[in-house]
Design an enzyme around this catalytic site. Structure first.
Site, PDB file in Angstrom:
ATOM      1  N   ARG A   1       6.945 -58.375 -39.265  1.00 53.33           N
ATOM      2  CA  ARG A   1       8.134 -57.645 -38.816  1.00 53.33           C
ATOM      3  C   ARG A   1       8.801 -58.491 -37.731  1.00 53.33           C
ATOM      4  NH1 ARG A   1       6.160 -53.248 -35.190  1.00 53.33           N
ATOM      5  NH2 ARG A   1       7.165 -54.487 -33.596  1.00 53.33           N
ATOM      6  N   HIS A   7       9.780 -52.415 -33.830  1.00 48.58           N
ATOM      7  CA  HIS A   7       9.357 -51.405 -34.804  1.00 48.58           C
ATOM      8  C   HIS A   7      10.566 -50.602 -35.287  1.00 48.58           C
ATOM      9  CE1 HIS A   7       7.287 -48.202 -36.824  1.00 48.58           C
ATOM     10  NE2 HIS A   7       7.836 -47.315 -36.011  1.00 48.58           N
ATOM     11  N   TYR A  10       4.657 -55.991 -25.969  1.00 50.44           N
ATOM     12  CA  TYR A  10       3.280 -56.085 -26.444  1.00 50.44           C
ATOM     13  C   TYR A  10       3.023 -57.257 -27.398  1.00 50.44           C
ATOM     14  CZ  TYR A  10       5.503 -53.445 -30.265  1.00 50.44           C
ATOM     15  OH  TYR A  10       6.356 -53.043 -31.266  1.00 50.44           O
TER      16      TYR A  10
HETATM   17  C1  LIG Z   1       1.765 -38.982 -40.236  1.00 54.15           C
HETATM   18  C2  LIG Z   1       2.435 -39.812 -39.195  1.00 54.15           C
HETATM   19  N1  LIG Z   1       1.740 -40.175 -38.101  1.00 54.15           N
HETATM   20  C3  LIG Z   1       2.338 -40.928 -37.139  1.00 54.15           C
HETATM   21  C4  LIG Z   1       3.651 -41.292 -37.265  1.00 54.15           C
HETATM   22  C5  LIG Z   1       4.316 -42.149 -36.183  1.00 54.15           C
HETATM   23  N2  LIG Z   1       4.531 -43.487 -36.715  1.00 54.15           N
HETATM   24  C6  LIG Z   1       5.721 -43.888 -37.145  1.00 54.15           C
HETATM   25  S1  LIG Z   1       5.701 -45.457 -37.738  1.00 54.15           S
HETATM   26  C7  LIG Z   1       4.058 -45.621 -37.373  1.00 54.15           C
HETATM   27  C8  LIG Z   1       3.352 -46.928 -37.659  1.00 54.15           C
HETATM   28  C9  LIG Z   1       3.341 -47.286 -39.091  1.00 54.15           C
HETATM   29  O1  LIG Z   1       2.833 -48.583 -39.246  1.00 54.15           O
HETATM   30  P1  LIG Z   1       2.751 -49.272 -40.639  1.00 54.15           P
HETATM   31  O2  LIG Z   1       2.209 -48.319 -41.646  1.00 54.15           O
HETATM   32  O3  LIG Z   1       2.048 -50.546 -40.483  1.00 54.15           O
HETATM   33  O4  LIG Z   1       4.293 -49.500 -41.050  1.00 54.15           O
HETATM   34  P2  LIG Z   1       5.371 -50.452 -40.362  1.00 54.15           P
HETATM   35  O5  LIG Z   1       6.166 -49.607 -39.399  1.00 54.15           O
HETATM   36  O6  LIG Z   1       4.663 -51.568 -39.688  1.00 54.15           O
HETATM   37  O7  LIG Z   1       6.261 -50.930 -41.466  1.00 54.15           O
HETATM   38  C10 LIG Z   1       3.559 -44.457 -36.816  1.00 54.15           C
HETATM   39  C11 LIG Z   1       2.166 -44.280 -36.372  1.00 54.15           C
HETATM   40  C12 LIG Z   1       4.339 -40.876 -38.416  1.00 54.15           C
HETATM   41  N3  LIG Z   1       5.609 -41.218 -38.638  1.00 54.15           N
HETATM   42  N4  LIG Z   1       3.708 -40.144 -39.371  1.00 54.15           N
END
Ligand SMILES: Cc1ncc(C[n+]2csc(CCOP(=O)(O)OP(=O)(O)O)c2C)c(N)n1
Ligand SMILES: [Mg+2]
Length: 373
Positions: free
Chosen positions: A257, A261, A270
């Protein structure tokens, strides 16, 4: 009793075009044709520009939040591995694949502008709305794939998710269900190394994401996720297998990425800038552009034309998204109850809702309710 080996496994890693421009012609055989690769580069340039404009829309107060796709555009190659009738069940960082599969570009902007119409996918476009809850949609994908099997449509479901999502129970349930039911589902993880501020090594103890699928009896493979040729190669093989006999595949795309985020994040807090610098050199667009230029298929004139076309198209898309007629206030009420309860009916007809907070005493509401009593 002598011990014996109950199970052994290995995970293959596929890369066709590396960051130094080396190209494995033998592995590329039967894959992306030159004209497909050129069209793909034009599309990636368009999507990178779209991403930059979406970011600016948020920064200038014209959009709520936005998760940049920057650096992960090679995912677009997956769209060339499916047919229009196959289903895409996305997370929220796969715009380049969704657009190629027919999702109008306005929809993603509308979604992040908070307009529900962004989630109303046009009939005939087999794309599910993007999923903000992490992981829930993988179960939908397993169900959609199972439905294809029961109805014998011959179509498959391709679902996308992040590395963090593989720590959710939903991932494991979906993989288990799909493999047991031989539902023609392809699970594609965009391992971008981070789940917001949590790095992969703090997220999981397994060496690869791909190996997680072994437990469920899926075919598992890891690919260079910034290499459109490798992404296409692995996805095509997985889609063909799923279509042929319901074999389920887990593909781990190693990518990064390059942005924050979302627009609500500041990754400088971080992330080591050296890491960002190293991955910037592996940028999928840069890599494809350099390769096609070396083959004589791309030049400055083509680049300028692609950039101009991207600017013109994205400006039009933004105009359409921002110019859409305001939704009806009835929409707040119309999609939860088959028959509106009296209190809500009163609010709908008086156009005064509690959330508007125009009237702390709710005098108008009480009067409207009395009228309908
Ligand atoms: C069920 C749930 N738990 C927590 C969140 C908060 N949250 C949003 S994005 C994220 C991280 C996701 O990481 P990843 O699956 O690696 O996807 P990326 O954003 O890196 O594409 C979290 C924990 C959420 N949206 N849904
Ligand atoms: Mg991630």
């Amino acid at each position: 009793m002598p011990k014996r080996v109950a199970y052994t496994a290995k995970i293959e890693f596929i890369q066709i075009l590396d960051e130094n421009g080396r190209f494995d012609a033998a592995l590329a055989e039967g894959g992306l044709a030159d004209e497909q690769a050129v069209a793909l580069l034009e599309h990636l340039i368009l999507c990178r520009h779209y991403d930059e404009i979406a970011f600016k829309l948020q920064r200038s107060g014209r959009m709520g939040t936005y998760p940049q796709n920057k650096g992960q555009e090679a995912i677009a190659a997956t769209a060339l591995a499916v047919t229009r009738d196959d289903w895409m069940v996305p997370c929220y960082r796969e715009n380049p694949a969704l657009f190629l599969h027919g999702l109008p570009m306005e929809h993603i902007l509308l979604h992040w502008m908070g307009d529900e119409r962004g989630n109303q996918i046009p009939e005939g476009v087999n794309v599910m709305p993007i999923s903000i809850p992490i992981g829930t949609h993988m179960l939908h994908a397993a169900g959609i794939a199972w439905a294809q099997r029961l109805r014998q449509t011959g179509n498959v479901a391709l679902t996308y998710f992040g590395d963090g999502a593989t720590s959710e129970g939903d991932f494991h349930e979906a993989m288990n269900f799909a493999t047991v039911m031989r539902a023609p589902c392809v699970f594609l993880c965009q391992n971008n190394q981070w789940a917001i501020s949590v790095p992969r090594e703090k997220q999981m103890a397994s060496e690869t994401v791909a190996q997680k699928g072994l437990a469920y009896g899926a075919e598992c493979v890891q690919v260079d996720g910034n290499d459109v040729y490798a992404v296409y190669h692995a996805t095509k093989a997985a889609v063909d297998r799923a279509r042929a006999d319901g074999t389920v595949t887990l593909i781990e795309c190693l990518t990064y990425r390059l942005g924050d985020h979302t627009t609500a994040d500041d990754a400088r807090r971080y992330r080591d800038p050296k890491e960002l610098e190293a991955w910037t050199k592996r940028d999928p667009i840069l890599r494809l552009r350099t390769h096609l230029t070396a083959k004589g298929l791309w030049d400055d004139a083509k680049e300028a034309a692609a950039q101009d076309a991207a600017k013109e198209r994205v400006a039009r898309v933004v105009k359409n998204a921002e110019g859409i007629a305001k939704p009806s206030t009835d929409d707040i009420f119309d999609y939860t109850f088959a028959t509106l309860p009296d209190g809500l009916r009163a609010q709908k007809e008086s156009m005064r809702t509690h959330s508007l907070a125009l009237e702390p005493g709710q005098e108008t509401l009480r009067r409207a309710e009395a009228q309908h009593a």
